[in-house]
Design a protein around this motif. Sequence first.
Motif, PDB file in Angstrom:
ATOM      1  N   GLN A  53       0.964  -1.246   0.076  1.00 24.40           N
ATOM      2  CA  GLN A  53      -0.051  -0.150  -0.090  1.00 24.40           C
ATOM      3  C   GLN A  53       0.804   1.206  -0.201  1.00 24.40           C
ATOM      4  O   GLN A  53       0.462   2.320  -0.489  1.00 24.40           O
ATOM      5  CB  GLN A  53      -1.079  -0.073   1.164  1.00 24.40           C
ATOM      6  N   ALA A  54       1.989   1.305   0.904  1.00 26.19           N
ATOM      7  CA  ALA A  54       2.874   2.385   1.011  1.00 26.19           C
ATOM      8  C   ALA A  54       3.300   2.617  -0.379  1.00 26.19           C
ATOM      9  O   ALA A  54       3.424   3.663  -1.000  1.00 26.19           O
ATOM     10  CB  ALA A  54       3.858   2.320   1.900  1.00 26.19           C
ATOM     11  N   LYS A  55       3.935   1.616  -0.998  1.00 27.23           N
ATOM     12  CA  LYS A  55       4.709   1.749  -2.307  1.00 27.23           C
ATOM     13  C   LYS A  55       3.528   2.200  -3.450  1.00 27.23           C
ATOM     14  O   LYS A  55       4.049   2.961  -4.677  1.00 27.23           O
ATOM     15  CB  LYS A  55       5.268   0.456  -2.784  1.00 27.23           C
ATOM     16  N   GLN A  73       3.773   7.224  -0.806  1.00 26.53           N
ATOM     17  CA  GLN A  73       4.051   7.915   0.605  1.00 26.53           C
ATOM     18  C   GLN A  73       5.360   7.870   1.091  1.00 26.53           C
ATOM     19  O   GLN A  73       6.067   6.825   0.776  1.00 26.53           O
ATOM     20  CB  GLN A  73       2.921   7.277   1.712  1.00 26.53           C
ATOM     21  N   ASP A  74       6.020   8.839   1.653  1.00 26.30           N
ATOM     22  CA  ASP A  74       7.276   8.965   1.941  1.00 26.30           C
ATOM     23  C   ASP A  74       7.330   8.047   3.450  1.00 26.30           C
ATOM     24  O   ASP A  74       6.538   8.094   4.347  1.00 26.30           O
ATOM     25  CB  ASP A  74       7.980  10.305   2.438  1.00 26.30           C
ATOM     26  N   GLN A  75       8.148   7.113   3.331  1.00 27.82           N
ATOM     27  CA  GLN A  75       8.702   6.361   4.598  1.00 27.82           C
ATOM     28  C   GLN A  75       9.811   6.563   5.147  1.00 27.82           C
ATOM     29  O   GLN A  75      10.831   6.841   4.391  1.00 27.82           O
ATOM     30  CB  GLN A  75       8.371   4.737   4.023  1.00 27.82           C
ATOM     31  N   ARG A  87      12.456   1.504   6.015  1.00 29.57           N
ATOM     32  CA  ARG A  87      11.107   0.734   6.552  1.00 29.57           C
ATOM     33  C   ARG A  87      10.779  -0.390   5.975  1.00 29.57           C
ATOM     34  O   ARG A  87      10.424  -1.378   6.605  1.00 29.57           O
ATOM     35  CB  ARG A  87      10.129   2.000   6.639  1.00 29.57           C
ATOM     36  N   TYR A  88      10.670  -0.183   4.580  1.00 26.36           N
ATOM     37  CA  TYR A  88      10.301  -1.532   3.763  1.00 26.36           C
ATOM     38  C   TYR A  88      11.386  -1.850   2.724  1.00 26.36           C
ATOM     39  O   TYR A  88      12.063  -1.073   2.299  1.00 26.36           O
ATOM     40  CB  TYR A  88       9.307  -1.157   3.167  1.00 26.36           C
TER      41      TYR A  88
END
Length: 339
Positions: free
Chosen positions: A74-76, A80-82, A86-87
């Motif tokens: 979902q983040a990729k 969104q900036d992580q 983080r991943y």
Amino acid sequence: MSLYRTELRRLGKRRLTRWATLLGLLVLGAVLVGVFFTNQKIDAEQQAIAKSRAEQQHQDQVREAERERAACVQAKASGQDQPEGRYPTDCAMIEAPPRESVETQWFLPSTFDFRLSFEEMVITFTSIVALIGFVVGASFVGAEWNSGGMMNLLLWRPRRLTVLLTKLAALLTGLVAVSVAALVVWTAGFWAVATLRGSTAKMTSGAWQSFALTELRGLALIVVAATLGFALASLGRHTAMALGGAIGLVVVGQFGLGIIMQMAGARFLEAWLLPTYVLAWMQKKVTLEDWESCNATYYGECKPDTLDVTWGHASILLVFGLVTILGAALVTMRRRDIA
């Protein structure tokens, strides 16, 4: 009247000997009772419960990995900036650990396995009795010097070295007799603990022979400790000399030396400390690791440099210390005036 029998009788009638022996037996008994009540025998029901809890924890890890993988996707997708790291670059890399990584034995209650745990109990026994032997040995001759009894004894038996060595022989005879009897009871007690609260499986003749040799090394260490206490007190002609020497060895010789060697950046710091050699004597070998050196393997695993301290190294140190201190006590006894 035999000087040896007289010294044995004097050793047995000393209040410090009796109270120290009673205190040691109480401490040993407390250890035995504590081990009995903190362990239990594992049955099939407990095995099933532990297996169920291990399976549940693994399922929790699987669900947590799935949530993390979904969050990564979902983040990729949203861009969104992580936080950095983080991943991973590929979300498929987020996987749950294998089922084998969660061991069933982690969820089992404590149980006393005689074959795996009794060696530690022999070391505990040796530590307690060696400390008592050191104190009793120091007091046995130190009190004689302090009270003037040694001077009176030498008027009856003017051979100084004979008197001192006979007193030492009486001390060691009494100490070994009590230690052997207590060690037999100690072994039987922990066999009962293993029978009622653990396991006595895989106790072959080889295992018994190994334990017997460990107990013999423990008795030798007890004898050395008592002899050192006796010799130090004879050197200083006071019990406080032996006790002060022991405290000085621990505080100055161990902590001070450890700090100095650490500041100097010495490798294998434990190799400079006396407890390492005592443990090596009892366990036959202690492997020290230097984590400052990291030798990466082909698979990226860090392998530190190691140093083996064996019972042979420990025996050299023990014999050297014993011969030096006892020899100094004998030379001093022969040369110094008795006053």
